[in-house]
Design a protein around this motif. Structure first.
Motif, mmCIF file in Angstrom:
data_model
loop_
_atom_site.group_PDB
_atom_site.id
_atom_site.type_symbol
_atom_site.label_atom_id
_atom_site.label_comp_id
_atom_site.label_asym_id
_atom_site.label_seq_id
_atom_site.Cartn_x
_atom_site.Cartn_y
_atom_site.Cartn_z
ATOM 1 N N GLU A 1 0.848 -1.186 0.000
ATOM 2 C CA GLU A 1 0.000 0.000 0.000
ATOM 3 C C GLU A 1 0.884 1.236 0.000
ATOM 4 O OE1 GLU A 1 -1.911 0.935 3.920
ATOM 5 O OE2 GLU A 1 -0.969 -0.970 4.505
ATOM 6 N N GLU A 2 0.280 2.352 -0.326
ATOM 7 C CA GLU A 2 0.954 3.640 -0.223
ATOM 8 C C GLU A 2 0.425 4.358 1.010
ATOM 9 O OE1 GLU A 2 0.263 5.674 -3.923
ATOM 10 O OE2 GLU A 2 1.967 4.664 -4.858
ATOM 11 N N ILE A 3 1.327 4.986 1.736
ATOM 12 C CA ILE A 3 0.933 5.750 2.919
ATOM 13 C C ILE A 3 1.340 7.200 2.678
ATOM 14 C CG2 ILE A 3 1.290 6.072 5.397
ATOM 15 C CD1 ILE A 3 1.499 3.047 5.625
ATOM 16 N N ALA A 4 0.334 8.066 2.643
ATOM 17 C CA ALA A 4 0.544 9.453 2.251
ATOM 18 C C ALA A 4 1.278 10.279 3.306
ATOM 19 C CB ALA A 4 -0.789 10.107 1.928
ATOM 20 N N ASP A 5 1.005 10.033 4.574
ATOM 21 C CA ASP A 5 1.597 10.837 5.639
ATOM 22 C C ASP A 5 2.241 9.891 6.655
ATOM 23 O OD1 ASP A 5 2.263 13.074 7.116
ATOM 24 O OD2 ASP A 5 0.331 13.164 8.138
ATOM 25 N N PRO A 6 3.416 9.350 6.324
ATOM 26 C CA PRO A 6 4.034 8.350 7.196
ATOM 27 C C PRO A 6 4.575 8.962 8.488
ATOM 28 C CG PRO A 6 5.550 8.923 5.458
ATOM 29 C CD PRO A 6 4.249 9.631 5.153
ATOM 30 N N GLN B 1 15.408 -1.297 0.405
ATOM 31 C CA GLN B 1 16.054 -2.586 0.184
ATOM 32 C C GLN B 1 17.299 -2.811 1.041
ATOM 33 O OE1 GLN B 1 16.465 -3.271 -4.041
ATOM 34 N NE2 GLN B 1 14.305 -2.850 -4.402
ATOM 35 N N GLU B 2 17.378 -2.110 2.179
ATOM 36 C CA GLU B 2 18.445 -2.342 3.142
ATOM 37 C C GLU B 2 17.824 -2.625 4.494
ATOM 38 O OE1 GLU B 2 21.814 0.151 3.284
ATOM 39 O OE2 GLU B 2 21.777 0.568 1.136
ATOM 40 N N MET B 3 18.341 -3.645 5.176
ATOM 41 C CA MET B 3 17.814 -3.997 6.486
ATOM 42 C C MET B 3 17.837 -2.769 7.390
ATOM 43 S SD MET B 3 16.868 -7.025 6.077
ATOM 44 C CE MET B 3 16.372 -7.384 7.757
ATOM 45 N N ALA B 4 16.801 -2.646 8.206
ATOM 46 C CA ALA B 4 16.655 -1.466 9.055
ATOM 47 C C ALA B 4 16.084 -1.877 10.406
ATOM 48 C CB ALA B 4 15.739 -0.455 8.362
ATOM 49 N N ASP B 5 16.130 -0.955 11.360
ATOM 50 C CA ASP B 5 15.555 -1.220 12.680
ATOM 51 C C ASP B 5 14.489 -0.181 12.997
ATOM 52 O OD1 ASP B 5 16.822 1.116 13.619
ATOM 53 O OD2 ASP B 5 18.546 -0.003 14.340
ATOM 54 N N ARG B 6 13.893 -0.328 14.156
ATOM 55 C CA ARG B 6 12.756 0.515 14.531
ATOM 56 C C ARG B 6 13.098 2.003 14.573
ATOM 57 N NH1 ARG B 6 8.207 -1.527 16.534
ATOM 58 N NH2 ARG B 6 7.944 0.264 17.906
ATOM 59 N N GLY B 7 14.344 2.341 14.788
ATOM 60 C CA GLY B 7 14.743 3.741 14.870
ATOM 61 C C GLY B 7 15.059 4.393 13.531
ATOM 62 N N THR B 8 14.996 3.630 12.457
ATOM 63 C CA THR B 8 15.322 4.166 11.140
ATOM 64 C C THR B 8 14.314 5.242 10.732
ATOM 65 O OG1 THR B 8 16.289 2.051 10.478
ATOM 66 C CG2 THR B 8 15.663 3.569 8.707
ATOM 67 N N PRO B 9 14.803 6.431 10.382
ATOM 68 C CA PRO B 9 13.890 7.493 9.965
ATOM 69 C C PRO B 9 13.299 7.198 8.583
ATOM 70 C CG PRO B 9 16.166 8.254 9.855
ATOM 71 C CD PRO B 9 16.196 6.878 10.432
ATOM 72 N N LEU B 10 12.079 7.675 8.377
ATOM 73 C CA LEU B 10 11.406 7.538 7.090
ATOM 74 C C LEU B 10 11.351 8.886 6.391
ATOM 75 C CD1 LEU B 10 8.437 5.227 8.144
ATOM 76 C CD2 LEU B 10 10.546 4.579 6.949
ATOM 77 N N SER B 11 11.505 8.833 5.068
ATOM 78 C CA SER B 11 11.458 10.050 4.250
ATOM 79 C C SER B 11 10.509 9.833 3.085
ATOM 80 C CB SER B 11 12.854 10.370 3.697
ATOM 81 O OG SER B 11 13.768 10.593 4.737
ATOM 82 N N ASP B 12 9.994 10.925 2.577
ATOM 83 C CA ASP B 12 9.126 10.871 1.413
ATOM 84 C C ASP B 12 9.834 10.125 0.284
ATOM 85 O OD1 ASP B 12 6.663 11.592 0.118
ATOM 86 O OD2 ASP B 12 7.808 13.058 -1.035
ATOM 87 N N GLY B 13 9.120 9.200 -0.353
ATOM 88 C CA GLY B 13 9.670 8.425 -1.453
ATOM 89 C C GLY B 13 10.303 7.107 -1.050
ATOM 90 N N ASP B 14 10.415 6.836 0.249
ATOM 91 C CA ASP B 14 11.003 5.572 0.703
ATOM 92 C C ASP B 14 10.135 4.383 0.321
ATOM 93 O OD1 ASP B 14 13.269 6.649 1.861
ATOM 94 O OD2 ASP B 14 12.486 6.619 3.903
ATOM 95 N N GLU B 15 10.798 3.245 0.143
ATOM 96 C CA GLU B 15 10.114 1.964 -0.017
ATOM 97 C C GLU B 15 10.433 1.138 1.227
ATOM 98 O OE1 GLU B 15 10.072 -0.858 -3.669
ATOM 99 O OE2 GLU B 15 11.668 -1.528 -2.330
ATOM 100 N N VAL B 16 9.378 0.713 1.916
ATOM 101 C CA VAL B 16 9.527 -0.049 3.153
ATOM 102 C C VAL B 16 9.045 -1.472 2.898
ATOM 103 C CG1 VAL B 16 8.703 -0.269 5.535
ATOM 104 C CG2 VAL B 16 9.181 1.990 4.588
ATOM 105 N N GLY B 17 9.806 -2.433 3.369
ATOM 106 C CA GLY B 17 9.401 -3.829 3.265
ATOM 107 C C GLY B 17 9.321 -4.469 4.636
#
Length: 80
Positions: free
Chosen positions: A19-24, A56-72
């Motif tokens: 899904e797409e999330i508009a305001d992460p 496409q890189e392993m991340a943890d709970r503290g990883t910041p999110l930015s507009d345009g990111d792809e999260v898996g």
């Protein structure tokens, strides 16, 4: 806006591949918590161990999110 992808057992349980999330939220952990707060299958899917990646890189709970990111999100791999 971010793109969120669900893999393997999570995709099957949630009934969607993504899904797409508009305001992460600000971090990956906050995103996982907000998904779990949807209840039922979502709470169960995100209540245990879930592996996470950002762009496409392993991340943890503290990883910041930015507009345009792809999260898996995907379950841990088990072996025998």
């Amino acid at each position: 806006m971010i793109q969120v992808l669900y893999f393997a057992r999570l995709r099957d349980r949630l009934g969607t591949a993504g899904e797409e999330i508009a305001d992460p939220p600000a971090t990956l952990g906050e995103l996982a918590d907000s998904l779990a707060a949807r209840g039922d299958d979502w709470a169960e899917a995100f209540g245990g161990k879930v592996l996470m990646a950002v762009n496409q890189e392993m991340a943890d709970r503290g990883t910041p999110l930015s507009d345009g990111d792809e999260v898996g999100f995907f379950p841990p791999v088990t072996g025998g």
